[in-house]
Design an enzyme around this catalytic site. Structure first.
Site, PDB file in Angstrom:
ATOM      1  N   SER A  94      45.265  40.109  41.023  1.00  0.00           N
ATOM      2  CA  SER A  94      46.378  40.813  41.664  1.00  0.00           C
ATOM      3  C   SER A  94      46.329  42.279  41.293  1.00  0.00           C
ATOM      4  O   SER A  94      45.675  42.662  40.320  1.00  0.00           O
ATOM      5  CB  SER A  94      47.744  40.251  41.229  1.00  0.00           C
ATOM      6  OG  SER A  94      48.002  38.983  41.778  1.00  0.00           O
ATOM      7  N   SER A 153      44.282  36.915  45.598  1.00  0.00           N
ATOM      8  CA  SER A 153      44.735  38.179  45.040  1.00  0.00           C
ATOM      9  C   SER A 153      45.998  38.667  45.742  1.00  0.00           C
ATOM     10  O   SER A 153      46.045  38.749  46.962  1.00  0.00           O
ATOM     11  CB  SER A 153      43.630  39.238  45.174  1.00  0.00           C
ATOM     12  OG  SER A 153      43.970  40.414  44.486  1.00  0.00           O
ATOM     13  N   ASP A 166      47.833  41.812  46.450  1.00  0.00           N
ATOM     14  CA  ASP A 166      47.606  43.259  46.409  1.00  0.00           C
ATOM     15  C   ASP A 166      48.744  43.956  47.154  1.00  0.00           C
ATOM     16  O   ASP A 166      48.815  43.913  48.382  1.00  0.00           O
ATOM     17  CB  ASP A 166      46.259  43.596  47.056  1.00  0.00           C
ATOM     18  CG  ASP A 166      45.120  42.824  46.413  1.00  0.00           C
ATOM     19  OD1 ASP A 166      45.015  42.851  45.183  1.00  0.00           O
ATOM     20  OD2 ASP A 166      44.343  42.188  47.150  1.00  0.00           O
TER      21      ASP A 166
END
Length: 366
Positions: free
Chosen positions: A244, A282, A284
């Site tokens: 992340s 992830s 983001d």
């Protein structure tokens, strides 16, 4: 229980990218090269560390006088939504930031949001408030910290908020970055800033990152593959859901919420420069806010190029700072993640041989 003391500022001896001669872009930094160079923006950390199993914390980015009665223009961009950013839908819908932006560990995000609401309701002018949109982002620090313990409590949140200040910002293994890992190395909190001229106005853009994403590190376009003991020496890599990055951008440029959303996009795009993989697991995210509520007239979109460039460069540098300030950490279940040392980085950058990511074959081979 005595409230915890906020984490102290970073020691003066800490080395950052520019201390090593690594200069990202052409822009001029603010005096601290930190998000606090934006007037009216403060940062506070509380680090929660109980070795060997707990390495976590909370970081608060606090704009002066923000509140439901005086919201700031803001935008948010999701590069990949495998994460938790409390308050996203209202922030997207209204383009208004009502609270400080807090960062923490995944399973602590909801407790942190509740503590932030309690803190805000006690602020002057909030006595009659019945609706409030807390903004809290997270990264999964479960590779190095016992994430199920949910070690971040209300007293830690209040300490970070009450201790937020201007001036130098602590980086690396502090606050919400205490247990994070990025690009094969121990990471953490990083920050940077740029001074710029925007349509004849002198402005500042500052960024703060909580780096915890996968990929292979690139510095000024050159690969720096992990070879130190740790992740690349037989330890299992963090699970995909541990990847992340949370990015907070602040600026005193007169922008509206739509334009700040455009700025937030560039912040997430900048991660590609550092080698981010943007994997399935992830989260983001970037939140961008302006410090001028009800700005008289937003800058024209055609004039935003220098600001976009400043944010791209600032995020790239902030990620490098987060890595260089971090220290090798042994945490939950005995897992160790190595730091990226200055000596190691400079040696790799000086090498005449092209560096490759682990498992990458030289060009022309099959």
């Amino acid at each position: 229980m005595e409230p915890p003391a906020p984490s102290p500022p970073a020691p003066g001896a800490a080395r950052r990218a520019r201390d090593l001669g690594i200069v990202v872009g052409r822009g001029v930094t603010g005096p601290r090269n930190a998000i606090t160079d934006v007037p009216g923006v403060r940062v506070g950390h509380t680090t929660v560390r109980r070795p060997p199993g707990v390495h976590s914390g909370v970081t608060a980015v606090v704009p002066d006088a923000v509140g439901p009665r005086a919201p700031l223009p803001a935008g948010v961009f999701t590069g990949n939504g495998y994460g938790k950013l409390v308050g996203t839908t209202q922030l997207t819908e209204l383009g208004a930031l009502e609270t400080p932006v807090l960062l923490t560990s995944t399973l602590s995000a909801f407790r942190v949001a509740d503590a932030l609401v309690g803190w805000m309701l006690e602020r002057p002018g909030c006595q009659e408030v019945q609706s409030l949109n807390p903004v809290v982002g997270e990264c999964n620090d479960g590779y190095l910290s016992d994430i199920r313990a949910r070690p971040v409590h209300e007293e830690h949140v209040r300490a970070a908020l009450d201790g937020a200040c201007g001036g130098p910002v602590a980086e690396g293994c502090v606050g919400a970055g205490t247990g994070t890992v990025a690009l094969g190395f121990k990471a953490g909190i990083g920050t940077a800033s740029r001074l710029l001229d925007l349509a004849g106005l002198s402005c500042t853009a500052g960024v703060l990152v909580q780096a915890n994403f996968g990929g292979t590190l690139r510095v000024l376009g050159r690969t720096v593959a992990p070879r130190a003991p740790g992740l690349d020496a037989g330890d299992p890599a963090p699970a995909a859901e541990a990847d992340s990055c949370m990015i907070v951008v602040a600026t005193d440029a007169p922008l509206d919420a739509r334009q700040l959303t455009r700025v937030a996009r560039r912040a997430v795009f900048a991660l590609a420069r550092t080698g981010a993989a943007y994997s399935h697991g992830s989260g983001d995210y970037a939140v961008a806010f302006g410090t001028r509520p009800g700005a008289e007239r937003p800058v024209a979109d055609a004039a935003l190029g220098p600001l976009f460039e400043a944010v791209l460069d600032g995020v790239e540098e902030a990620v490098l700072n987060s890595l260089l300030a971090a220290t090798t950490t042994t945490g939950f279940r005995g897992r160790t993640v190595p730091a990226l040392t200055a000596d190691r980085l400079l040696a790799d950058l000086a090498s005449p041989e092209p560096l490759r990511a682990p498992g990458e074959r030289p060009s022309g081979t099959s």
